[in-house]
Scaffold this motif. Structure first.
Motif: not given
Lengths: 166, 188
Positions: B142-143, B145
């Motif tokens: 999850d880039w 976040v």
């Protein structure tokens, strides 16, 4: 220091030097609200510092040292704020005594302004002198020699007298 | 008594305050300072224990190093504040000595704040940066976040540095104005 002794000394300061401390604040602060703030600050600092009073100097000398030091710190901090002006005394009554009172009020205000414009050391010296503190004690409070205090008192009084005549 | 002394002493003064109320206020203020100091120490201890735990338990090497650096930074900051942050001259010095000591205290506080990016924000930023790098998502992670968290940490560090620099500038200006009011040779 025993709590009872601390309490007794503090009450002695308030009883014997309370009005002098209020006048000292008037020499540093022109605005009444800030003057009251300074007064509270001085009293709180005196209470906090009392356990360190070793009775090597008189209580009055010690008290004036603490009071002027707190006032100096206060003035230094307040220099970041714009200088306030105290309201001028006004005449509500046309009687001669009221006129004389007004004149005295104006003179007093002029004197306060002149004192508040002095450099810190000169201000301390003249405020102590106006409270009739002997010059040898002023020297002890400020850390100057008695001769230096004497010269300065003479010079500052001349300057104030000149300012009052303007 | 001269005219000036007479005039000065004639000014009206208010009725003196109640000694008990003054004592209560003074003690209340001292307690407030004590609680603030306690909070600072508690915050430093919390940061230390949280990151020290991560440094021992985390699997990723970069996260462990970053957490270790952050834990050490918390100790260093607390020491730095203890060592340089509490300079206050004794209240009963003679007024000349006090004035110079006050000037030195102002300068020292200004220096402390202006150097905050080095001793305060810097070490924390290095530790947090390494931790964030160690937590960088691998393929498919999850880039968003990670990017938002990293951005938040960076912005927070920049904000802390900026308010310290601003406070330092104000104190330096106060010190300069105060120094101008002092007399260089007023000793004897």
């Amino acid at each position: 220091m025993k709590p009872a002794r601390r309490k007794a000394l503090f009450e002695d300061i308030l009883r014997s030097h309370g009005p002098a401390l209020q006048r000292l604040c008037a020499g540093y602060e022109r605005v009444e609200a800030r003057r009251e703030e300074l007064h509270q600050e001085i009293l709180a600092n005196l209470w906090q510092a009392l356990p360190g009073f070793r009775e090597q100097a008189s209580l009055r000398t010690w008290m004036y040292r603490v009071a002027h030091n707190v006032a100096t710190r206060h003035a230094s901090k307040e220099s970041r704020q714009p200088k306030g002006e105290a309201p001028s005394p006004t005449l509500d009554d046309a009687s001669p005594s009221a006129a004389a009172q007004l004149e005295r009020g104006q003179a007093l205000q002029r004197l306060r302004v002149l004192i508040s414009e002095l450099k810190p050391l000169d201000r301390q010296i003249i405020l102590l002198h106006l409270e009739e503190v002997p010059q040898s004690e002023v020297a002890e409070i400020t850390g100057l020699s008695t001769a230096n205090v004497s010269t300065r008192v003479h010079r500052i009084k001349g300057r104030l007298a000149k300012g009052m005549k303007r | 008594m001269s005219e000036l002394e007479d005039l000065w002493k004639s000014q009206p003064v208010a009725e003196g305050p109640d000694p008990q109320a003054v004592r209560k206020d003074a003690e209340g203020f001292a307690k407030k300072i004590w609680r603030r100091n306690l909070l600072e120490w508690a915050a430093a201890a919390l940061v230390f224990f949280f990151f020290a735990r991560s440094a021992i338990r985390e699997g990723e090497l970069l996260v462990r190093i970053g957490s270790g650096v952050t834990a050490l930074a918390a100790v260093y900051i607390a020491w730095h504040l203890y060592r340089f942050g509490r300079l206050k001259p004794a209240a009963d010095l003679d007024t000349q000595s006090y004035a110079w000591a006050h000037l030195e205290s102002l300068r020292s506080q200004a220096r402390l704040l202006r150097r905050a990016p080095l001793w305060y924000v810097g070490p924390l930023a290095v530790g947090m940066g390494l931790t964030m790098l160690g937590r960088m998502p691998v393929e498919g992670g999850d880039w968003l976040v990670w990017g938002l968290s990293t951005g938040f940490v960076a912005l927070f560090c920049a904000f802390v540095a900026a308010i310290n620099l601003r406070g330092g500038r104000k104190l330096a200006a106060e010190a300069e104005a105060f120094e101008a009011s002092l007399e260089p040779d007023s000793g004897g």
